[in-house]
Design a protein around this motif. Structure first.
Motif, short mmCIF file in Angstrom:
data_model
loop_
_atom_site.label_atom_id
_atom_site.label_comp_id
_atom_site.label_asym_id
_atom_site.label_seq_id
_atom_site.Cartn_x
_atom_site.Cartn_y
_atom_site.Cartn_z
N ASP A 56 31.56 32.89 29.08
CA ASP A 56 31.66 31.44 28.90
C ASP A 56 32.05 31.19 27.45
O ASP A 56 31.45 31.75 26.54
CB ASP A 56 30.33 30.76 29.20
N ASP A 57 33.07 30.36 27.24
CA ASP A 57 33.48 30.06 25.87
C ASP A 57 32.34 29.33 25.18
O ASP A 57 31.91 28.26 25.65
CB ASP A 57 34.75 29.20 25.88
N VAL A 63 34.70 26.13 30.40
CA VAL A 63 35.73 27.17 30.48
C VAL A 63 35.04 28.53 30.51
O VAL A 63 34.18 28.82 29.70
CB VAL A 63 36.71 27.11 29.29
N THR A 64 35.43 29.35 31.49
CA THR A 64 34.94 30.72 31.62
C THR A 64 36.13 31.65 31.68
O THR A 64 37.12 31.37 32.36
CB THR A 64 34.08 30.89 32.89
N CYS A 65 36.04 32.76 30.96
CA CYS A 65 37.09 33.79 30.99
C CYS A 65 36.58 34.98 31.77
O CYS A 65 35.46 35.45 31.56
CB CYS A 65 37.45 34.22 29.57
N TYR A 66 37.41 35.46 32.68
CA TYR A 66 37.09 36.65 33.48
C TYR A 66 37.97 37.78 32.97
O TYR A 66 39.19 37.65 32.90
CB TYR A 66 37.38 36.39 34.96
N ILE A 90 42.94 39.33 31.59
CA ILE A 90 42.10 38.14 31.40
C ILE A 90 42.64 36.98 32.22
O ILE A 90 43.85 36.82 32.38
CB ILE A 90 42.02 37.75 29.90
N CYS A 92 41.31 32.90 32.37
CA CYS A 92 40.34 31.88 32.00
C CYS A 92 40.59 30.66 32.87
O CYS A 92 41.74 30.29 33.12
CB CYS A 92 40.47 31.52 30.53
N ARG A 126 40.81 32.74 21.01
CA ARG A 126 41.23 31.44 21.54
C ARG A 126 42.20 30.81 20.55
O ARG A 126 41.95 30.80 19.35
CB ARG A 126 40.03 30.51 21.73
N TYR A 137 44.08 31.91 25.66
CA TYR A 137 43.17 33.01 25.39
C TYR A 137 43.94 34.32 25.48
O TYR A 137 44.65 34.58 26.45
CB TYR A 137 42.02 33.03 26.42
#
Length: 167
Positions: A56-57, A63-66, A90, A92, A126, A137
């Motif tokens: 999670d940013d 906003v979540t980045c996987y 990545i 997001c 970011r 990202y």
């Protein structure tokens, strides 16, 4: 007697330095494990895997980045001594209402995670694309000595009614 004392002080300093380096290198970003798949069987120790983690940013609500990345198995991987591959991907996504608790820097490292015992880290940076009101990202891996050109990029569009605040 002074030589012996100087040698002891030097050894203590080296031990403290090594402990600090170890502590800095083992500090990881707060990742949430989502899942993994085995990619190669290892008779002793864990299998090689591709793991998926969520970040999670910390400065952008919603906003979540996987990130998917290789995780080395075997004996050295099981002991945490193996160096993981540099490849990562990545994606997001907006997972809720996007809000900004404060202004953002134009470009800022938001996560890093150690991939080897000493020098290699997975990094997520970011960047703000102010013209398009989007958050970009970038994930890449580096080493203390040699950089890695392998990288992946993604972007999250922010509704134009919510301008991105910059410092």
């Amino acid at each position: 007697m002074n030589m012996k004392r100087a040698k002891q002080v030097k050894q203590v300093k080296q031990t403290i330095f090594a402990a600090l380096v170890w502590g800095l290198c083992t500090t990881a970003a707060q990742a949430e494990h989502i899942g993994s798949v085995d990619t190669a069987f290892k008779l002793i120790g864990p299998d090689h895997k591709v793991v998926v983690e969520a970040y999670d940013d910390p400065k952008v609500n919603g906003v979540t980045c996987y990130v998917s990345r290789a995780k080395t198995g075997g004996i050295s991987g099981g002991l945490g001594l193996a160096e993981d591959k540099s490849e990562a991907s990545i994606a997001c996504r907006q997972v809720g209402a996007i809000t900004f608790p404060g202004p953002l820097k134009q470009q800022e490292e938001v996560f890093n995670q150690s991939l080897s015992i000493l020098f290699k880290k997975l990094r997520i940076v970011r960047m703000v694309d102010q013209k398009r009101n989007a958050l970009v990202y970038l994930t890449y891996s580096d080493k203390l000595i040699d950089g890695s050109p392998k990288n992946s990029v993604t972007a999250v569009a922010v509704d134009h009614s919510t301008p991105i605040p910059l410092k």
